[in-house]
Design a protein around this motif. Structure first.
Motif, PDB file in Angstrom:
ATOM      1  N   SER A 195      39.408 -37.887 -41.358  1.00 33.06           N
ATOM      2  CA  SER A 195      38.298 -37.386 -40.544  1.00 33.06           C
ATOM      3  C   SER A 195      37.592 -38.484 -39.756  1.00 33.06           C
ATOM      4  O   SER A 195      36.880 -38.196 -38.798  1.00 33.06           O
ATOM      5  N   GLU A 196      37.793 -39.736 -40.120  1.00 28.80           N
ATOM      6  CA  GLU A 196      37.179 -40.857 -39.402  1.00 28.80           C
ATOM      7  C   GLU A 196      37.971 -41.274 -38.162  1.00 28.80           C
ATOM      8  O   GLU A 196      37.453 -41.961 -37.300  1.00 28.80           O
ATOM      9  N   GLU A 241      39.453 -41.416 -34.632  1.00 30.53           N
ATOM     10  CA  GLU A 241      38.964 -40.903 -33.357  1.00 30.53           C
ATOM     11  C   GLU A 241      40.007 -40.963 -32.243  1.00 30.53           C
ATOM     12  O   GLU A 241      39.911 -40.249 -31.267  1.00 30.53           O
ATOM     13  N   LYS A 272      41.230 -46.672 -40.686  1.00 30.88           N
ATOM     14  CA  LYS A 272      40.110 -45.913 -41.245  1.00 30.88           C
ATOM     15  C   LYS A 272      40.435 -45.530 -42.677  1.00 30.88           C
ATOM     16  O   LYS A 272      41.594 -45.516 -43.093  1.00 30.88           O
ATOM     17  N   SER A 273      39.403 -45.193 -43.435  1.00 30.94           N
ATOM     18  CA  SER A 273      39.589 -44.829 -44.842  1.00 30.94           C
ATOM     19  C   SER A 273      40.039 -43.390 -45.028  1.00 30.94           C
ATOM     20  O   SER A 273      40.748 -43.070 -45.976  1.00 30.94           O
ATOM     21  N   THR A 274      39.620 -42.507 -44.106  1.00 30.80           N
ATOM     22  CA  THR A 274      39.976 -41.099 -44.226  1.00 30.80           C
ATOM     23  C   THR A 274      40.400 -40.543 -42.870  1.00 30.80           C
ATOM     24  O   THR A 274      40.026 -41.075 -41.819  1.00 30.80           O
TER      25      THR A 274
END
Length: 88
Positions: A27-28, A30, A23-25
Protein backbone atom coordinates in the motif's frame (compact mmCIF):
# COMPACT_ATOMS: atom_id res chain seq x y z
CA UNK A 1 11.76 -13.18 -14.57
CA UNK A 2 8.57 -15.15 -15.13
CA UNK A 3 5.21 -15.13 -13.38
CA UNK A 4 3.41 -18.50 -13.26
CA UNK A 5 -0.24 -19.19 -12.57
CA UNK A 6 -0.59 -22.85 -11.63
CA UNK A 7 -3.63 -25.06 -11.40
CA UNK A 8 -7.24 -24.53 -12.37
CA UNK A 9 -7.95 -20.85 -12.62
CA UNK A 10 -10.69 -18.53 -13.69
CA UNK A 11 -8.45 -15.47 -14.18
CA UNK A 12 -8.36 -15.05 -17.96
CA UNK A 13 -7.13 -11.48 -18.50
CA UNK A 14 -4.70 -9.48 -16.37
CA UNK A 15 -2.59 -6.33 -16.56
CA UNK A 16 0.83 -6.64 -14.90
CA UNK A 17 2.68 -3.82 -13.19
CA UNK A 18 6.07 -3.74 -11.44
CA UNK A 19 7.73 -1.37 -8.99
CA UNK A 20 11.29 -0.99 -7.79
CA UNK A 21 10.34 1.14 -4.80
CA UNK A 22 11.83 0.00 -1.51
CA UNK A 23 8.72 0.15 0.65
CA UNK A 24 7.66 -2.02 3.57
CA UNK A 25 4.15 -2.75 2.31
CA UNK A 26 2.28 -2.88 -0.99
CA UNK A 27 0.00 0.00 0.00
CA UNK A 28 3.00 2.34 0.34
CA UNK A 29 4.10 1.86 -3.30
CA UNK A 30 3.31 4.93 -5.40
CA UNK A 31 5.13 4.30 -8.68
CA UNK A 32 4.00 1.41 -10.91
CA UNK A 33 5.24 0.61 -14.43
CA UNK A 34 3.11 -1.51 -16.74
CA UNK A 35 5.05 -4.69 -17.60
CA UNK A 36 3.05 -5.51 -20.73
CA UNK A 37 1.58 -3.26 -23.37
CA UNK A 38 -1.59 -5.34 -23.68
CA UNK A 39 -3.75 -7.30 -21.27
CA UNK A 40 -2.20 -10.74 -20.74
CA UNK A 41 -4.69 -13.45 -21.75
CA UNK A 42 -4.60 -16.67 -19.77
CA UNK A 43 -6.72 -19.69 -20.71
CA UNK A 44 -9.06 -21.05 -18.07
CA UNK A 45 -7.42 -24.46 -17.82
CA UNK A 46 -5.42 -26.69 -15.50
CA UNK A 47 -2.23 -26.06 -17.51
CA UNK A 48 0.39 -23.66 -16.16
CA UNK A 49 0.02 -20.15 -17.54
CA UNK A 50 3.26 -18.16 -17.90
CA UNK A 51 4.06 -14.50 -18.37
CA UNK A 52 7.70 -13.74 -19.25
CA UNK A 53 8.71 -10.19 -18.41
CA UNK A 54 10.24 -8.76 -21.60
CA UNK A 55 12.52 -6.96 -21.54
CA UNK A 56 14.05 -8.59 -18.50
CA UNK A 57 13.25 -6.61 -15.34
CA UNK A 58 15.97 -5.95 -12.76
CA UNK A 59 15.52 -4.73 -9.21
CA UNK A 60 11.79 -5.42 -9.09
CA UNK A 61 10.48 -5.48 -5.53
CA UNK A 62 6.72 -5.53 -6.14
CA UNK A 63 4.37 -7.05 -8.73
CA UNK A 64 0.76 -5.92 -9.08
CA UNK A 65 -1.87 -7.92 -10.95
CA UNK A 66 -4.94 -6.04 -12.13
CA UNK A 67 -7.52 -8.65 -13.08
CA UNK A 68 -9.47 -7.49 -16.13
CA UNK A 69 -11.40 -10.65 -17.01
CA UNK A 70 -12.43 -13.85 -15.30
CA UNK A 71 -14.40 -16.92 -16.31
CA UNK A 72 -16.99 -18.86 -14.41
CA UNK A 73 -20.75 -19.04 -14.08
CA UNK A 74 -20.83 -15.22 -14.14
CA UNK A 75 -18.11 -13.81 -16.39
CA UNK A 76 -15.92 -11.03 -14.92
CA UNK A 77 -17.49 -11.35 -11.46
CA UNK A 78 -15.28 -13.67 -9.40
CA UNK A 79 -11.53 -14.28 -9.17
CA UNK A 80 -9.99 -17.68 -8.50
CA UNK A 81 -6.33 -18.64 -8.92
CA UNK A 82 -4.94 -21.81 -7.38
CA UNK A 83 -1.36 -20.50 -7.10
CA UNK A 84 0.68 -17.60 -8.44
CA UNK A 85 4.46 -17.83 -8.29
CA UNK A 86 7.42 -15.76 -9.46
CA UNK A 87 10.51 -17.40 -10.91
CA UNK A 88 13.65 -15.25 -10.93
Amino acid sequence: MSLWQRGLTHVTGVNMYVSKEEKSTYSEVESWTKASEETVNWAGSEEDQVFDFKPEQEGVRWICLEVKHSAGSEEDKFINAAEIAVEV
